[in-house]
Design a protein around this motif. Sequence first.
Motif, PDB file in Angstrom:
ATOM      1  N   PHE A 113      49.397  27.172  36.310  1.00 18.94           N
ATOM      2  CA  PHE A 113      48.067  26.417  36.379  1.00 18.94           C
ATOM      3  C   PHE A 113      48.101  25.074  37.136  1.00 18.94           C
ATOM      4  O   PHE A 113      49.362  24.854  36.961  1.00 18.94           O
ATOM      5  N   SER A 114      47.269  24.786  37.660  1.00 20.72           N
ATOM      6  CA  SER A 114      47.224  23.460  38.436  1.00 20.72           C
ATOM      7  C   SER A 114      46.023  22.809  38.184  1.00 20.72           C
ATOM      8  O   SER A 114      44.899  23.375  38.389  1.00 20.72           O
ATOM      9  N   ASP A 115      45.988  21.378  38.187  1.00 18.62           N
ATOM     10  CA  ASP A 115      44.661  20.599  38.419  1.00 18.62           C
ATOM     11  C   ASP A 115      44.649  19.639  39.495  1.00 18.62           C
ATOM     12  O   ASP A 115      45.863  18.871  39.501  1.00 18.62           O
ATOM     13  N   GLN A 116      43.585  19.754  40.389  1.00 15.16           N
ATOM     14  CA  GLN A 116      43.914  18.643  41.414  1.00 15.16           C
ATOM     15  C   GLN A 116      42.280  18.262  41.714  1.00 15.16           C
ATOM     16  O   GLN A 116      41.446  19.213  42.055  1.00 15.16           O
ATOM     17  N   TYR A 117      42.058  16.913  41.432  1.00 11.53           N
ATOM     18  CA  TYR A 117      40.972  16.589  41.539  1.00 11.53           C
ATOM     19  C   TYR A 117      39.896  17.147  40.544  1.00 11.53           C
ATOM     20  O   TYR A 117      40.013  17.251  39.425  1.00 11.53           O
ATOM     21  N   ASP A 118      38.751  17.629  41.128  1.00  8.81           N
ATOM     22  CA  ASP A 118      37.785  18.393  39.947  1.00  8.81           C
ATOM     23  C   ASP A 118      38.184  20.030  40.194  1.00  8.81           C
ATOM     24  O   ASP A 118      37.130  20.868  39.850  1.00  8.81           O
ATOM     25  N   MET A 119      39.209  20.342  40.785  1.00  8.73           N
ATOM     26  CA  MET A 119      39.506  21.747  40.990  1.00  8.73           C
ATOM     27  C   MET A 119      40.618  22.077  39.795  1.00  8.73           C
ATOM     28  O   MET A 119      41.584  21.753  39.766  1.00  8.73           O
ATOM     29  N   GLY A 120      40.343  23.254  39.119  1.00 10.97           N
ATOM     30  CA  GLY A 120      41.323  23.848  38.336  1.00 10.97           C
ATOM     31  C   GLY A 120      41.528  25.360  38.659  1.00 10.97           C
ATOM     32  O   GLY A 120      40.774  25.889  39.101  1.00 10.97           O
ATOM     33  N   MET A 121      42.963  25.560  38.527  1.00  9.58           N
ATOM     34  CA  MET A 121      43.209  27.012  38.982  1.00  9.58           C
ATOM     35  C   MET A 121      44.225  27.699  38.138  1.00  9.58           C
ATOM     36  O   MET A 121      44.967  26.888  37.570  1.00  9.58           O
ATOM     37  N   GLU A 122      44.387  29.052  38.057  1.00  7.69           N
ATOM     38  CA  GLU A 122      45.376  29.592  37.059  1.00  7.69           C
ATOM     39  C   GLU A 122      45.658  30.853  38.096  1.00  7.69           C
ATOM     40  O   GLU A 122      44.732  31.211  38.784  1.00  7.69           O
ATOM     41  N   TYR A 123      46.959  31.056  38.015  1.00 13.67           N
ATOM     42  CA  TYR A 123      47.562  32.457  38.907  1.00 13.67           C
ATOM     43  C   TYR A 123      48.322  33.365  38.103  1.00 13.67           C
ATOM     44  O   TYR A 123      49.286  32.632  37.358  1.00 13.67           O
ATOM     45  N   SER A 124      47.998  34.619  38.204  1.00 10.71           N
ATOM     46  CA  SER A 124      49.005  35.511  37.283  1.00 10.71           C
ATOM     47  C   SER A 124      49.379  36.463  38.158  1.00 10.71           C
ATOM     48  O   SER A 124      48.552  36.956  39.141  1.00 10.71           O
ATOM     49  N   GLY A 125      50.626  36.693  38.104  1.00 11.96           N
ATOM     50  CA  GLY A 125      51.096  37.945  38.698  1.00 11.96           C
ATOM     51  C   GLY A 125      52.444  37.495  39.788  1.00 11.96           C
ATOM     52  O   GLY A 125      52.821  36.459  39.572  1.00 11.96           O
ATOM     53  N   TRP A 126      52.643  38.273  40.913  1.00  9.63           N
ATOM     54  CA  TRP A 126      53.864  38.001  41.591  1.00  9.63           C
ATOM     55  C   TRP A 126      53.405  39.037  42.832  1.00  9.63           C
ATOM     56  O   TRP A 126      53.454  39.987  43.192  1.00  9.63           O
ATOM     57  N   ALA A 127      53.213  37.894  43.972  1.00  7.97           N
ATOM     58  CA  ALA A 127      52.915  38.547  45.407  1.00  7.97           C
ATOM     59  C   ALA A 127      53.418  37.799  46.503  1.00  7.97           C
ATOM     60  O   ALA A 127      52.742  37.325  47.007  1.00  7.97           O
ATOM     61  N   PRO A 128      54.618  37.730  46.754  1.00  9.75           N
ATOM     62  CA  PRO A 128      55.305  37.133  47.402  1.00  9.75           C
ATOM     63  C   PRO A 128      55.013  37.538  49.040  1.00  9.75           C
ATOM     64  O   PRO A 128      54.290  38.629  49.064  1.00  9.75           O
ATOM     65  N   PRO A 129      55.155  36.682  50.225  1.00  8.68           N
ATOM     66  CA  PRO A 129      54.845  37.216  51.378  1.00  8.68           C
ATOM     67  C   PRO A 129      55.462  38.576  51.922  1.00  8.68           C
ATOM     68  O   PRO A 129      56.602  38.909  51.623  1.00  8.68           O
ATOM     69  N   GLY A 130      54.543  39.484  52.510  1.00 11.59           N
ATOM     70  CA  GLY A 130      54.976  40.948  52.832  1.00 11.59           C
ATOM     71  C   GLY A 130      54.944  41.873  51.776  1.00 11.59           C
ATOM     72  O   GLY A 130      55.324  42.983  51.947  1.00 11.59           O
TER      73      GLY A 130
END
Length: 420
Positions: free
Chosen positions: A334-351
């Motif tokens: 997860f990440s918080d930047q300014y008024d933005m919060g986000m969560e990421y689940s999984g694994w999807a590298p380039p390609g």
Amino acid sequence: MVDAHRTFVIVGGGLAGAKAAETLRAEGFTGRVILIGDERDHPYERPPLSKGYLAGTAERESVFVHEPTWYAGAEIELHLGQPAVRLDREAGTVELGDGTRIRYDALLLATGAEPRRLDVPGTDLAGVHHLRRLAHADRLRGTLAGLGRDNGHLVVAGAGWIGLEVAAVARTYGAEVTVIEPRPTPLHPVLGPELGTVLADLHREHGVRFRFGTGITEIVGQDSQVLAVRTEDGDEHPAHAVLAAIGAAPRVSLARAAGLELAEEPVGGIAVDASLRTSDPNVYAAGDVAAFHHPLFGTRLRVEHWANALDGGPAAARAMLGREVVHDRIPYFFSDQYDMGMEYSGWAPPGSYDQVVVRGDVGKREFIAFWLREERVLAGLNMNVWDVTDPIQRLVRSGEPVDPERLADPSVPLESLTGG
């Protein structure tokens, strides 16, 4: 009362090590539990170092995994401020920096990672920072406050999670910020160009300057103070402080010297099986340093995020106790930047993916993005949309094909897209 006939040793004073110690006691282990940390602080969590604690909105005490008195109450023996310098697998001992040797029946390596250094002239100047430890955050917090007060400039090398979070905090202090990134967008290896531009726009709206497609060649200074940075494209950028946020390297020196199997680059780290056991049956690894074979993604992963330490420490502890363990949690951060919060689940590298599907409003930064391969969800990111982590992770784990049009339709419940 502790039964001294068995001794479990944990090397590493971060979240993974502390949660492993907690789990050993919670699961009924009555032998000695010894936790070794090379920092003098009690085990703490690292996300606040680039978020609330750095911004001054969270107290120092809030970063610690347990109250200091908890360890004595749980009969956890602490060796803080003492690095482990040698592992003798044949003798079953760990040697500390002061020469103390500690015997173990089972050993957990939770040695974490360390910041990568810029390999350019000027990195020894006083104004060059890294952010991995509480002491780093203490120093950087004072620097950002001073930059904000004096209209000073911070240059951030690297537009990854740490670089972007610190850039956001620096702007809240009032500092001028320039981010220099060799790739074309922020978080390019994780989010790709499709979503990286969303974060670039967010930061630009808050006054951050970006220089993509170039890297730092020199940090210019005088009397040990930073004055500017020079980049590959020939430009010079004013700077009063520099943060090197170019990634982290797993701390494997102890394991390497002891002859434990290491994972091949670019993954790196200590190779472990699904139960987090290393090539030595009495030695385990967890957290940032552990490279485990994930059965769902069919490859070896090393995950440098809070959730992996939170889950991996207890999983390793249970394996040390002889329980059947399969560490197959979906990677999450997860990440918080300014008024933005986000969560990421999984694994999807380039390609690895062939399609990105978005549900919601990207312009308002209220959406979920999905990375798909052959209509199967590999990963999902929710930005300012909450309580969707569980259904996103179920989509990833199911491996079932989904209709991209229904996936993009906010009126279709995510729960309805999987069979379970």
